[in-house]
Write a protein that holds these residues in place. Structure first.
Motif, PDB file in Angstrom:
ATOM      1  N   ILE A 113       1.303  -1.151  -0.336  1.00  0.00           N
ATOM      2  CA  ILE A 113      -0.328   0.419  -0.049  1.00  0.00           C
ATOM      3  C   ILE A 113       0.804   1.217  -0.336  1.00  0.00           C
ATOM      4  O   ILE A 113       2.203   1.529   0.749  1.00  0.00           O
ATOM      5  CB  ILE A 113      -0.750   0.484   1.240  1.00  0.00           C
ATOM      6  CG1 ILE A 113      -1.871  -1.101   1.644  1.00  0.00           C
ATOM      7  CG2 ILE A 113      -1.538   0.696   1.218  1.00  0.00           C
ATOM      8  CD1 ILE A 113      -2.842  -2.123   0.359  1.00  0.00           C
ATOM      9  N   GLU A 114       0.845   2.072  -1.602  1.00  0.00           N
ATOM     10  CA  GLU A 114       1.172   3.363  -1.693  1.00  0.00           C
ATOM     11  C   GLU A 114       0.414   4.275  -0.452  1.00  0.00           C
ATOM     12  O   GLU A 114      -0.158   4.487  -0.692  1.00  0.00           O
ATOM     13  CB  GLU A 114       1.485   4.107  -2.123  1.00  0.00           C
ATOM     14  CG  GLU A 114       2.407   4.856  -2.741  1.00  0.00           C
ATOM     15  CD  GLU A 114       3.015   5.575  -3.744  1.00  0.00           C
ATOM     16  OE1 GLU A 114       4.262   5.551  -4.174  1.00  0.00           O
ATOM     17  OE2 GLU A 114       1.446   5.501  -4.735  1.00  0.00           O
ATOM     18  N   HIS A 115       1.273   4.952   0.828  1.00  0.00           N
ATOM     19  CA  HIS A 115       0.300   6.045   1.372  1.00  0.00           C
ATOM     20  C   HIS A 115       1.588   7.135   1.242  1.00  0.00           C
ATOM     21  O   HIS A 115       2.253   7.624   0.562  1.00  0.00           O
ATOM     22  CB  HIS A 115       0.598   6.049   2.658  1.00  0.00           C
ATOM     23  CG  HIS A 115       0.407   4.681   3.524  1.00  0.00           C
ATOM     24  ND1 HIS A 115      -0.790   4.174   3.623  1.00  0.00           N
ATOM     25  CD2 HIS A 115       1.005   3.594   3.541  1.00  0.00           C
ATOM     26  CE1 HIS A 115      -1.017   3.065   4.052  1.00  0.00           C
ATOM     27  NE2 HIS A 115       0.360   2.323   3.881  1.00  0.00           N
ATOM     28  N   GLU A 116       0.879   8.310   1.897  1.00  0.00           N
ATOM     29  CA  GLU A 116       1.219  10.013   1.933  1.00  0.00           C
ATOM     30  C   GLU A 116       2.947   9.692   2.257  1.00  0.00           C
ATOM     31  O   GLU A 116       3.057   9.032   3.159  1.00  0.00           O
ATOM     32  CB  GLU A 116       0.622  10.977   2.311  1.00  0.00           C
ATOM     33  CG  GLU A 116      -1.514  10.635   1.179  1.00  0.00           C
ATOM     34  CD  GLU A 116      -1.675  12.520   2.685  1.00  0.00           C
ATOM     35  OE1 GLU A 116      -1.253  12.959   3.873  1.00  0.00           O
ATOM     36  OE2 GLU A 116      -3.210  12.553   2.263  1.00  0.00           O
ATOM     37  N   ASN A 117       3.274  10.716   1.616  1.00  0.00           N
ATOM     38  CA  ASN A 117       4.777  11.263   2.152  1.00  0.00           C
ATOM     39  C   ASN A 117       5.861  10.224   1.645  1.00  0.00           C
ATOM     40  O   ASN A 117       6.389  10.114   2.318  1.00  0.00           O
ATOM     41  CB  ASN A 117       4.420  12.114   3.842  1.00  0.00           C
ATOM     42  CG  ASN A 117       3.233  13.060   3.682  1.00  0.00           C
ATOM     43  OD1 ASN A 117       4.096  13.510   2.891  1.00  0.00           O
ATOM     44  ND2 ASN A 117       2.976  12.864   5.284  1.00  0.00           N
ATOM     45  N   GLY A 118       5.637   9.658   0.879  1.00  0.00           N
ATOM     46  CA  GLY A 118       7.016   8.391   0.606  1.00  0.00           C
ATOM     47  C   GLY A 118       6.764   6.995   1.469  1.00  0.00           C
ATOM     48  O   GLY A 118       7.705   6.955   1.805  1.00  0.00           O
ATOM     49  N   ILE A 119       5.856   6.879   2.518  1.00  0.00           N
ATOM     50  CA  ILE A 119       5.293   5.738   2.987  1.00  0.00           C
ATOM     51  C   ILE A 119       4.707   5.042   2.471  1.00  0.00           C
ATOM     52  O   ILE A 119       3.700   5.003   1.758  1.00  0.00           O
ATOM     53  CB  ILE A 119       4.621   6.510   4.162  1.00  0.00           C
ATOM     54  CG1 ILE A 119       5.771   7.373   4.835  1.00  0.00           C
ATOM     55  CG2 ILE A 119       4.565   4.607   5.238  1.00  0.00           C
ATOM     56  CD1 ILE A 119       4.847   7.829   5.712  1.00  0.00           C
TER      57      ILE A 119
END
Length: 159
Positions: free
Chosen positions: A53-59
């Motif tokens: 899963i890709e989250h905000e801010n490069g996480i």
């Protein structure tokens, strides 16, 4: 219960660096840690039955050794998400399973969880959880790490 922590494993496990944590989970529901988008599903060799899963801010968060993924998340024949790819914090995205290397300490059902920040695997306990949220299985790298985590918490409190 954390059965194997991030970092170097002890010689009894006969492995090197561990890029995530293993949580005892016997075919249980797996929830996503934050809002994001399903960007990868691997079903087979290497990162067996994993969902990224890709989250905000490069996480990014990665969930491995899954028995199955949510029926709402539709994956095509190239293992890319094509429907219901947006996920919300707490949403059930999968069921933990028993996939991966057959080692004496980790072949029972469990969830391997990774946290990647700007392309680098990080210890999820330091970022998302707190060591006090878990009990640690003795005679693994976790038991020793508990004291490291306790020390880090004290250091943070002083700064």
């Amino acid at each position: 219960i954390v059965t194997s922590c991030f970092g170097n494993r002890n010689s009894a496990e006969n492995t090197n660096h561990h890029d995530g944590i293993d949580l005892r989970a016997n075919y249980e529901a797996v929830s996503v840690i934050a809002d994001g988008k399903v960007i990868d599903y691997v079903n087979g060799k290497g990162k067996q039955n994993s969902l990224t899963i890709e989250h905000e801010n490069g996480i990014k968060s990665r969930y491995l050794h899954l028995d199955s993924i949510s029926k709402e998340i539709v994956i095509d024949s190239n293992f890319k998400c094509i429907k219901n790819c947006e996920v919300k914090k707490g949403m059930i995205i999968a069921k933990s399973g028993q996939h991966g290397p057959n080692s004496h300490t980790q072949y029972s059902p469990h969830l391997h969880f990774e946290l990647i920040i700007n392309g680098i695997a990080r210890d999820p306990i330091n970022y998302i959880f707190g060591p006090r949220d878990f009990s640690f299985k003795q005679k693994t790298n976790c038991y020793d790490n508990y004291y490291v985590y306790s020390y880090e918490i004290k250091e943070r409190a002083l700064s």
